[in-house]
Scaffold this motif. Structure first.
Motif, short mmCIF file in Angstrom:
data_model
loop_
_atom_site.label_atom_id
_atom_site.label_comp_id
_atom_site.label_asym_id
_atom_site.label_seq_id
_atom_site.Cartn_x
_atom_site.Cartn_y
_atom_site.Cartn_z
N ILE A 141 5.58 14.81 6.32
CA ILE A 141 5.12 13.83 5.31
C ILE A 141 6.47 13.20 3.75
O ILE A 141 6.40 15.06 3.15
CB ILE A 141 4.01 13.84 5.13
CG1 ILE A 141 3.24 13.64 6.26
CG2 ILE A 141 3.43 13.77 4.01
CD1 ILE A 141 1.66 14.30 6.27
N GLU A 172 6.63 10.38 -1.74
CA GLU A 172 6.97 9.44 -1.65
C GLU A 172 5.94 8.29 -1.19
O GLU A 172 5.08 7.82 -1.62
CB GLU A 172 8.34 8.34 -1.40
CG GLU A 172 9.47 8.04 -2.91
CD GLU A 172 10.16 9.91 -2.31
OE1 GLU A 172 10.03 10.38 -1.08
OE2 GLU A 172 10.76 10.94 -2.35
N MET A 173 6.00 8.89 0.29
CA MET A 173 5.07 8.46 1.05
C MET A 173 3.60 8.79 0.08
O MET A 173 2.67 7.53 0.76
CB MET A 173 5.36 8.52 2.69
CG MET A 173 6.05 7.84 3.22
SD MET A 173 6.30 7.85 4.82
CE MET A 173 4.19 7.03 5.41
N LEU A 174 3.50 9.94 0.11
CA LEU A 174 1.54 10.75 0.08
C LEU A 174 1.42 9.80 -1.30
O LEU A 174 0.33 9.61 -1.87
CB LEU A 174 1.86 12.55 0.35
CG LEU A 174 0.91 13.21 -0.11
CD1 LEU A 174 -0.45 12.08 0.71
CD2 LEU A 174 1.33 14.50 -0.06
N SER A 189 2.71 7.31 -3.20
CA SER A 189 2.00 5.61 -2.82
C SER A 189 0.99 5.98 -2.14
O SER A 189 0.29 5.05 -2.69
CB SER A 189 3.04 4.99 -1.76
OG SER A 189 3.18 5.40 0.00
N ALA A 190 0.49 6.79 -1.36
CA ALA A 190 -0.99 6.38 -0.65
C ALA A 190 -2.62 6.35 -1.64
O ALA A 190 -3.52 6.27 -1.77
CB ALA A 190 -0.37 7.16 0.15
N PHE A 191 -2.02 7.79 -2.32
CA PHE A 191 -2.67 8.34 -3.13
C PHE A 191 -3.04 6.87 -4.28
O PHE A 191 -3.81 6.95 -5.25
CB PHE A 191 -2.51 9.81 -3.91
CG PHE A 191 -3.00 10.54 -3.41
CD1 PHE A 191 -4.09 10.67 -3.45
CD2 PHE A 191 -1.66 11.35 -2.92
CE1 PHE A 191 -4.57 11.96 -2.50
CE2 PHE A 191 -2.31 12.62 -1.91
CZ PHE A 191 -3.44 12.28 -2.03
N SER A 206 -2.40 3.52 -4.10
CA SER A 206 -2.19 2.10 -3.43
C SER A 206 -3.98 2.27 -3.11
O SER A 206 -3.97 0.90 -2.75
CB SER A 206 -1.26 1.66 -2.36
OG SER A 206 -1.42 2.64 -1.23
N VAL A 207 -3.96 3.08 -2.16
CA VAL A 207 -5.23 3.27 -1.17
C VAL A 207 -6.31 2.97 -3.08
O VAL A 207 -7.67 2.10 -2.96
CB VAL A 207 -5.88 4.32 -0.97
CG1 VAL A 207 -7.12 4.07 -0.18
CG2 VAL A 207 -5.29 4.53 0.67
#
Length: 76
Positions: free
Chosen positions: A4, A7-9, A11-13, A15-16
């Motif tokens: 993982i 940056e993805m983690l 952005s998920a924290f 954007s959600v």
């Protein structure tokens, strides 16, 4: 094994919760527009001429349409 990306983690924290907040804002905005007009009205009684009137504006005080005296809302 799939890794993982940080940056993805991140952005998920971010954007959600923003997405959930946006959906809730749209839901409550649409729901507020479908309330009957009677629930959105504030009722006033003039202390000067005893005239009872209602306005759909959300103000703590409003002027009497008859005499122009400022009155507080009896019921909001």
């Amino acid at each position: 094994m799939t890794g993982i990306n940080v940056e993805m983690l991140l952005s998920a924290f971010v954007s959600v919760p923003l997405l959930v907040t946006g959906v809730l804002a749209v839901f409550y905005n649409v729901r507020a527009k479908h309330r009957p007009m009677r629930e959105r009205e504030s009722i006033y009684e003039c202390s000067n001429c005893d005239h009872v009137y209602a306005f759909a504006r959300n103000r703590p005080m409003d002027r009497c349409p008859r005499c122009g005296h400022l009155n507080e809302a009896v019921r909001t």
